[in-house]
Design an enzyme around this catalytic site. Sequence first.
Site: not given
Ligand code: GLU
Length: 311
Positions: A67, A70, A195, A247, A265
């Site tokens: 994440s 992002k 993604y 989060y 994650v």
């Molecule tokens: N590639 C992970 C997903 O889409 C990223 C989630 C994350 O790091 O929060 O679930």
Amino acid sequence: MNEMDKLESILPEWLETSRLQSADGTVATYIPELSKAPQDLLGIQIMDKSGRAVSAGDTDFSFTLQSISKVFTLILALMDHGEDAVFSKVGKEPTGDNFNSMMKLELIQPAIPFNPLINAGAIVVSSLIKGDTAEHKSARILEFFRELAANPELDYDLGVYHSESETGHLNRSMAYFLLDKGILQGKVEEVLDVYFRHCSVKVNCADLARMALVMANNGTDPLTGKSLIPKRYVQIAKSFMITCGMYNGSGEFAIGAGMPAKSGVSGGILTFVPGRFGIGVVGPALNPKGNSIAGVDLIERLSREFEWSLF
Ligand code: GLU
């Protein structure tokens, strides 16, 4: 003693104290390949604007951005299209739901994801990256990450990429839902590929610290003088990091550390002290909110000791 000297002397011991917290965390398993990460691993690097770096723990360990990526795909989409176009497709508010939740999408009209850091929002952002093909889009993202990390060697962890691409059913269903609602355009499988690829870019603490340093310095790499991100987009990304970067633990982290941060994650955390330090942390054992349990402990203690909180 200046701050970097003090950090150098205390960091190894502080890291070992935080490492003990790892026993109470859980390594992510929903992407099967991630479950291989050692439970008690912890590493940190802190870099100042002169390029001096202080590190401790398992800084050689490579992990995937997940994440954290992002933040930077959002910035690239903003650089590609500007604010109005991007925020007509994705909102600016925290959700209170899990990062991979679809729940609210069904309830709101139009079905625009709440923010670019939850999966639905980040998938929409991936669809906005300019490029003739999915390969071209992914190549542009990787090149941008390489520049930010000042590391031309950054590349994908193909094991993690395939592992997520094969098991990412929830992300896939979200993307098709967004296609149905007209928020996502183009070929869904290609958007998902972009993604999954940017989530699987492999870094270490030094790469994260350098990327964070660019953010800390309002988009300019202080070591090369090169402007990589317009200041306005750093401001936007920073606001998202404060409000939803950790989060549903973002409020707690704002109170505990008061620093812009984004976790993933895989246990990575990119954070920074504006104007001063870029920080990269990894600790794969996660707390119930999905953030590195030992990493959060260490950052919060450092922030209190050195008064890094923005608030
Ligand atoms: N590639 C992970 C997903 O889409 C990223 C989630 C994350 O790091 O929060 O679930």
